[in-house]
Design a protein around this motif. Sequence first.
Motif, short mmCIF file in Angstrom:
data_model
loop_
_atom_site.label_atom_id
_atom_site.label_comp_id
_atom_site.label_asym_id
_atom_site.label_seq_id
_atom_site.Cartn_x
_atom_site.Cartn_y
_atom_site.Cartn_z
N TYR A 27 -20.03 34.20 54.02
CA TYR A 27 -18.79 33.46 54.25
C TYR A 27 -17.77 33.89 53.20
O TYR A 27 -17.55 33.21 52.19
N THR A 33 -18.18 26.72 60.71
CA THR A 33 -18.27 28.13 61.02
C THR A 33 -18.37 28.30 62.53
O THR A 33 -18.90 27.42 63.22
N THR A 90 -26.14 35.10 56.56
CA THR A 90 -24.73 34.90 56.88
C THR A 90 -23.91 34.97 55.60
O THR A 90 -24.33 34.43 54.58
N SER A 115 -15.64 31.79 58.67
CA SER A 115 -15.91 30.56 57.94
C SER A 115 -14.61 29.86 57.62
O SER A 115 -13.63 30.47 57.27
N SER A 120 -26.61 35.67 62.49
CA SER A 120 -25.28 35.75 61.90
C SER A 120 -24.33 34.82 62.60
O SER A 120 -24.46 34.55 63.79
#
Length: 241
Positions: free
Chosen positions: A226, A19, A224, A8, A4
């Motif tokens: 964003y 990021t 991940t 963002s 992770s």
Amino acid sequence: MPGSLGQSVKVGSGACHSTYGNHEGVSVLLTVHEHIVSLLQKPDPVILDIGCNDGTDTQCFLRLCPEAKLYCFEPDVRAAARFKTNMRPYLDKVALFEIAISDRNGKATFHPSNGEGEAKEWDLSGSIRRPKKHLVEYDWVRFDQPISVETRRLDDWCGEANLNKIDLIWMDVQGAEADVIAGGKGTFSNTHFIYTEYSDKELYEGQLSLQGILQLLPSFELVTQYPRAVYGDVLLRNTSF
């Protein structure tokens, strides 16, 4: 592999997304593209850039992986023309296909986007899905007269291209995620990572929420996310790899 990353940030029009990550206790500013390349762990990944627009993301990957094999898809003739101009030094390394990836082979209605003033010739919001809440959330974007574009199923295209394994599908298809997945179930099962835009506000008619996208991809896990106010992006990993 890292699981992770945090916040963002968009670093301007045409720039790679950034990021914030953490490595051995030190905060590091990485681009999303750098993060993905670090996960791919190979110098010559096969990448499909579906909805490549003017090639901004394509260039980011080429800078990081000069040996990458990039196949790019863009049905909007305005964006495709800019892609050819921007990518002129790299045209021997990338392949551009001026088609929309969908759930069928043939033709589809495409809704090209536009704007006024500084947003004139805004071609980043066009879709084979009719705009819905996009008209309210981004009222400065207008949609011109629909046009007909060629469409291909991803499974059929990959079969003809003899692509059996995909390292990354980078997908920015403005609400047509379900169409791409429906026409590419075999391809997605042989894909290691997916990076896709999503929205939970049905910006386009029939657009799936993030949860809806994940339900269509049961072998993928979230790496991940964003999120932003109206839409976001997500990186997914195929657990069968």
